[in-house]
Design a protein around this motif. Structure first.
Motif, PDB file in Angstrom:
ATOM      1  N   GLY A 151       0.780  -1.228   0.000  1.00 33.88           N
ATOM      2  CA  GLY A 151       0.000   0.000   0.000  1.00 33.88           C
ATOM      3  C   GLY A 151       0.809   1.274   0.000  1.00 33.88           C
ATOM      4  O   GLY A 151       0.265   2.364   0.159  1.00 33.88           O
ATOM      5  N   SER A 167       7.442  10.533   2.766  1.00 31.20           N
ATOM      6  CA  SER A 167       6.145   9.857   2.726  1.00 31.20           C
ATOM      7  C   SER A 167       6.382   8.399   2.389  1.00 31.20           C
ATOM      8  O   SER A 167       7.497   7.905   2.525  1.00 31.20           O
ATOM      9  CB  SER A 167       5.219  10.519   1.706  1.00 31.20           C
ATOM     10  N   GLN A 180      -5.079  -4.347   1.387  1.00 32.02           N
ATOM     11  CA  GLN A 180      -6.299  -3.607   1.712  1.00 32.02           C
ATOM     12  C   GLN A 180      -6.714  -3.846   3.162  1.00 32.02           C
ATOM     13  O   GLN A 180      -7.087  -2.911   3.882  1.00 32.02           O
ATOM     14  CB  GLN A 180      -7.425  -4.031   0.764  1.00 32.02           C
ATOM     15  N   LEU A 188      -4.222  -1.973   5.557  1.00 32.27           N
ATOM     16  CA  LEU A 188      -4.443  -0.533   5.596  1.00 32.27           C
ATOM     17  C   LEU A 188      -5.693  -0.192   6.404  1.00 32.27           C
ATOM     18  O   LEU A 188      -5.707   0.788   7.155  1.00 32.27           O
ATOM     19  CB  LEU A 188      -4.546   0.015   4.177  1.00 32.27           C
ATOM     20  N   ALA A 189      -6.735  -0.998   6.254  1.00 29.81           N
ATOM     21  CA  ALA A 189      -7.950  -0.783   7.040  1.00 29.81           C
ATOM     22  C   ALA A 189      -7.673  -0.980   8.527  1.00 29.81           C
ATOM     23  O   ALA A 189      -8.149  -0.224   9.378  1.00 29.81           O
ATOM     24  CB  ALA A 189      -9.049  -1.730   6.565  1.00 29.81           C
ATOM     25  N   GLU A 249      -4.949   3.584   7.570  1.00 32.38           N
ATOM     26  CA  GLU A 249      -4.107   4.312   6.628  1.00 32.38           C
ATOM     27  C   GLU A 249      -4.686   4.235   5.217  1.00 32.38           C
ATOM     28  O   GLU A 249      -5.291   3.227   4.845  1.00 32.38           O
ATOM     29  CB  GLU A 249      -2.688   3.715   6.619  1.00 32.38           C
ATOM     30  N   PRO A 250      -4.484   5.273   4.405  1.00 36.27           N
ATOM     31  CA  PRO A 250      -4.947   5.229   3.022  1.00 36.27           C
ATOM     32  C   PRO A 250      -3.991   4.424   2.154  1.00 36.27           C
ATOM     33  O   PRO A 250      -2.801   4.305   2.464  1.00 36.27           O
ATOM     34  CB  PRO A 250      -4.906   6.708   2.607  1.00 36.27           C
ATOM     35  N   SER A 251      -4.504   3.870   1.075  1.00 32.67           N
ATOM     36  CA  SER A 251      -3.644   3.178   0.121  1.00 32.67           C
ATOM     37  C   SER A 251      -3.027   4.190  -0.830  1.00 32.67           C
ATOM     38  O   SER A 251      -3.701   5.085  -1.334  1.00 32.67           O
ATOM     39  CB  SER A 251      -4.451   2.152  -0.688  1.00 32.67           C
ATOM     40  N   ARG A 252      -1.737   4.038  -1.079  1.00 35.25           N
ATOM     41  CA  ARG A 252      -1.044   4.884  -2.042  1.00 35.25           C
ATOM     42  C   ARG A 252      -0.690   4.102  -3.304  1.00 35.25           C
ATOM     43  O   ARG A 252       0.084   4.575  -4.139  1.00 35.25           O
ATOM     44  CB  ARG A 252       0.224   5.465  -1.410  1.00 35.25           C
ATOM     45  N   ARG A 260      -1.390   2.719  -6.832  1.00 37.47           N
ATOM     46  CA  ARG A 260      -2.244   2.888  -8.010  1.00 37.47           C
ATOM     47  C   ARG A 260      -2.612   1.529  -8.607  1.00 37.47           C
ATOM     48  O   ARG A 260      -3.720   1.349  -9.124  1.00 37.47           O
ATOM     49  CB  ARG A 260      -1.519   3.738  -9.054  1.00 37.47           C
ATOM     50  N   ASP A 296      -5.407  -0.062  -6.674  1.00 39.61           N
ATOM     51  CA  ASP A 296      -6.661   0.588  -7.044  1.00 39.61           C
ATOM     52  C   ASP A 296      -7.150   0.065  -8.394  1.00 39.61           C
ATOM     53  O   ASP A 296      -8.339  -0.223  -8.572  1.00 39.61           O
ATOM     54  CB  ASP A 296      -6.458   2.102  -7.097  1.00 39.61           C
TER      55      ASP A 296
END
Length: 307
Positions: free
Chosen positions: A230, A242, A272, A275-276, A280-283, A285, A288
């Motif tokens: 992620g 980051s 996924q 991160l949940a 944290e958000p997924s970075r 691509r 996604d």
């Protein structure tokens, strides 16, 4: 590209800037999961002061739960010879010793000047030789420094060719704050490859060039690259840092020979979930894309069972 080693660094660099605490049990489960998916090697933590990096406080507990065959594929990061000794005593088979090329970041990151870090590296290498443990040196701020700006290539080469670095197993060039561009990565990697036996690349995706820089490093001679699920991660002592280059993106782009669509589906789904769990958000691509693409694409989650 298919022969390049991809090392997962989720459990070390990936957790450094995460506020949520990942339970030790979950870390151990993630180590086994990642290796079961086919990843050849990974970082499982760092032997550092817990007050400086609380998320690494249980690293040796994780190590103690792993069998010898698993430990053969695991690395831990150490900032000094004391950390190297503790890691070796705990049964580690591979050690990454970190120092920064730029003096100001080395002081912020490990609390000493570069010369002291090089002396510690020499001591760590001697310990490694005594116990049959390879020691890798990771050169933080090899490209740019948050305090000093661009790092001169001559400064990097001066460290790499220092006699105290002579015994290391490999050199990792770290784009610590993700400001490098592919031409810079290719040039420095090629230059270091001329004087070092084995060169790895550790990238961050701060400016969106993590995968491009990874390809540039490999094209210039790097034999291995780092990434995290992620895109988690970053240095807590480097303003502006980051996440790492996302593992899902690197794997989708490189397609190492061990990777199958099924293994990729499992990694995307686990990323996924992780991160949940951490909030944290997924970075990534590619992750996604995998969740949005139709089943006609074999690498999409819809094309097969994710777990």
């Amino acid at each position: 590209m298919n022969d390049v080693v991809v090392r997962d660094v989720t459990l070390r660099d990936g957790l450094q800037l995460v506020s949520a605490v990942m339970p030790t049990k979950h870390k151990i489960e993630l180590v086994r999961f990642l290796l079961d998916c086919g990843l050849p090697t990974l970082e499982v933590g760092a032997v550092v002061r817990p007050d400086r990096v609380p998320s690494m406080a249980d690293t040796l507990d994780v190590v103690a739960a792993l069998d010898p065959d698993t430990l053969d594929r695991c690395w831990v990061l150490v900032p000094n010879a004391t950390g190297a000794r503790r890691a070796i005593d705990a049964g580690l088979r591979q050690i990454q010793y970190v120092l920064s090329v730029s003096p100001s970041h080395n002081k912020a990151n490990v609390g000493c000047d570069v010369e002291q870090s090089l002396d510690g590296l020499a001591a760590a290498v001697a310990l490694g030789r005594e116990h049959g443990v390879p020691v890798q040196v990771a050169l933080a701020t090899a490209f740019t420094c948050p305090f000093e700006g661009q790092t001169p290539e001559d400064a990097v080469l001066a460290v790499v060719t220092d006699s105290r670095v002579a015994g290391v197993d490999s050199v990792v060039l770290c784009d610590t704050i993700g400001q490098a561009v592919p031409a810079h990565v290719a040039g420095l990697t090629a230059a270091v490859c001329e004087v070092a036996g084995s060169v790895w690349f550790h990238g961050h995706d701060t400016w969106g060039l993590g995968v491009a820089n990874t390809f540039a490093a490999v094209g210039a001679g790097a034999v291995a690259v780092d990434a995290s699920l992620g895109g988690l991660g970053g240095c807590p002592f480097a303003p502006g840092a980051s996440g790492n280059t996302a593992l899902e993106d690197v794997l989708y782009a490189l397609r190492p020979s061990w990777l199958t669509p099924t293994a990729y589906h499992r990694l995307v789904a686990r990323g996924q979930d992780l991160l949940a769990e951490l909030g944290e958000p997924s970075r990534s691509r590619a992750a996604d894309g995998a969740t949005r693409s139709p089943g006609s694409h074999p690498w999409a989650l819809a094309a097969g069972s994710p777990r």
